[in-house]
Write a protein that holds these residues in place. Structure first.
Motif, PDB file in Angstrom:
ATOM      1  N   ALA A 136      -6.607   9.266   5.615  1.00 58.01           N
ATOM      2  CA  ALA A 136      -7.399  10.183   4.801  1.00 58.01           C
ATOM      3  C   ALA A 136      -6.437  11.123   4.092  1.00 58.01           C
ATOM      4  CB  ALA A 136      -8.370  10.960   5.667  1.00 58.01           C
ATOM      5  N   ILE A 137      -6.574  11.193   2.766  1.00 58.72           N
ATOM      6  CA  ILE A 137      -5.661  11.978   1.940  1.00 58.72           C
ATOM      7  C   ILE A 137      -6.467  12.983   1.135  1.00 58.72           C
ATOM      8  CG2 ILE A 137      -3.945  11.879   0.104  1.00 58.72           C
ATOM      9  CD1 ILE A 137      -3.397   8.989   0.991  1.00 58.72           C
TER      10      ILE A 137
ATOM     11  N   ARG B 181      -2.020  15.767   0.168  1.00 64.11           N
ATOM     12  CA  ARG B 181      -1.694  16.004   1.580  1.00 64.11           C
ATOM     13  C   ARG B 181      -2.404  14.995   2.456  1.00 64.11           C
ATOM     14  NH1 ARG B 181       1.877  18.348  -0.249  1.00 64.11           N
ATOM     15  NH2 ARG B 181       2.000  20.532  -0.698  1.00 64.11           N
ATOM     16  N   LEU B 182      -1.746  14.619   3.557  1.00 66.81           N
ATOM     17  CA  LEU B 182      -2.386  13.749   4.552  1.00 66.81           C
ATOM     18  C   LEU B 182      -3.333  14.587   5.402  1.00 66.81           C
ATOM     19  CD1 LEU B 182       0.539  11.545   5.900  1.00 66.81           C
ATOM     20  CD2 LEU B 182      -1.402  10.803   4.550  1.00 66.81           C
ATOM     21  N   ALA B 183      -4.565  14.117   5.570  1.00 66.55           N
ATOM     22  CA  ALA B 183      -5.526  14.816   6.419  1.00 66.55           C
ATOM     23  C   ALA B 183      -5.616  14.146   7.784  1.00 66.55           C
ATOM     24  CB  ALA B 183      -6.906  14.844   5.758  1.00 66.55           C
ATOM     25  N   ARG B 184      -5.553  12.809   7.788  1.00 65.63           N
ATOM     26  CA  ARG B 184      -5.693  12.078   9.050  1.00 65.63           C
ATOM     27  C   ARG B 184      -5.080  10.692   8.891  1.00 65.63           C
ATOM     28  NH1 ARG B 184      -9.432   8.484  10.677  1.00 65.63           N
ATOM     29  NH2 ARG B 184     -10.684   8.812   8.825  1.00 65.63           N
ATOM     30  N   VAL B 185      -4.459  10.216   9.974  1.00 65.16           N
ATOM     31  CA  VAL B 185      -3.906   8.864  10.011  1.00 65.16           C
ATOM     32  C   VAL B 185      -4.277   8.255  11.348  1.00 65.16           C
ATOM     33  CG1 VAL B 185      -1.817   7.467   9.994  1.00 65.16           C
ATOM     34  CG2 VAL B 185      -1.962   9.480   8.543  1.00 65.16           C
ATOM     35  N   SER B 186      -4.800   7.026  11.322  1.00 65.60           N
ATOM     36  CA  SER B 186      -5.099   6.326  12.574  1.00 65.60           C
ATOM     37  C   SER B 186      -4.745   4.851  12.401  1.00 65.60           C
ATOM     38  CB  SER B 186      -6.569   6.478  12.971  1.00 65.60           C
ATOM     39  OG  SER B 186      -7.395   5.843  12.024  1.00 65.60           O
ATOM     40  N   SER B 187      -4.422   4.213  13.510  1.00 64.61           N
ATOM     41  CA  SER B 187      -4.028   2.805  13.490  1.00 64.61           C
ATOM     42  C   SER B 187      -4.764   2.067  14.593  1.00 64.61           C
ATOM     43  CB  SER B 187      -2.523   2.685  13.689  1.00 64.61           C
ATOM     44  OG  SER B 187      -2.145   1.334  13.721  1.00 64.61           O
TER      45      SER B 187
END
Length: 158
Positions: free
Chosen positions: A115-116, A100-106
């Motif tokens: 963060a997976i 599962r994806l926990a966090r995504v930032s760009s």
């Protein structure tokens, strides 16, 4: 009856006439490349004169073209990279089913941090390596989070 002298003069004339045509032919064959070279030199001179006459009028156009090329070069890294939405879609289809994806930032420069949550970090790494767009994501950290591992990846997807 002709004398010997007359016969020799007439045979010399025949030999001279026979050598005249091959000589003219050799001269024409040598003249072809020489004329080609001369005509090319004249055409080159005319073309250089035309360029010199057009250069002042073309300078503003060339300046605008250089400015546009500079702008395109500046925007190219932003336009050539995949969008965040397409990258997330690729990531979602690539992840193993239980991850599962926990966090995504760009970042503004296009660097992606993801963060997976996964039970098997090795299977996650293998799945990401198989996807060419996500192969540039490198592991930036790994920590235990309750019953699973939190794997943080960082990089620029291509």
């Amino acid at each position: 009856m002709r004398s010997r002298k007359t016969r020799t003069a007439s045979s010399d004339r025949v030999v001279a006439q026979d050598l005249r045509w091959p000589g003219v032919l050799a001269l024409l064959l040598a003249l072809g490349p020489a004329l080609t070279w001369a005509c090319a030199a004249v055409l080159e001179h005319r073309a250089r004169a035309d360029v010199a006459a057009l250069a002042p009028a073309a300078e503003p156009l060339l300046a605008r073209a250089r400015a546009a090329a500079g702008t395109r070069a500046a925007w190219a890294p932003l336009l050539d990279r995949p969008t965040l939405g397409s990258t997330l879609e690729r990531l979602a289809t690539t992840l193993p089913a239980e991850d599962r994806l926990a966090r995504v930032s760009s970042d503004p420069d296009g660097t992606l941090e993801v963060a997976i949550l996964t039970a098997d970090p090795d299977a996650l790494r293998d799945a990401l390596r198989r996807e060419p767009v996500l192969a540039q994501l490198r592991e930036a950290g790994q920590q235990r989070d309750e019953a699973v591992m939190r794997v943080t990846l960082r990089g620029r997807p291509q």
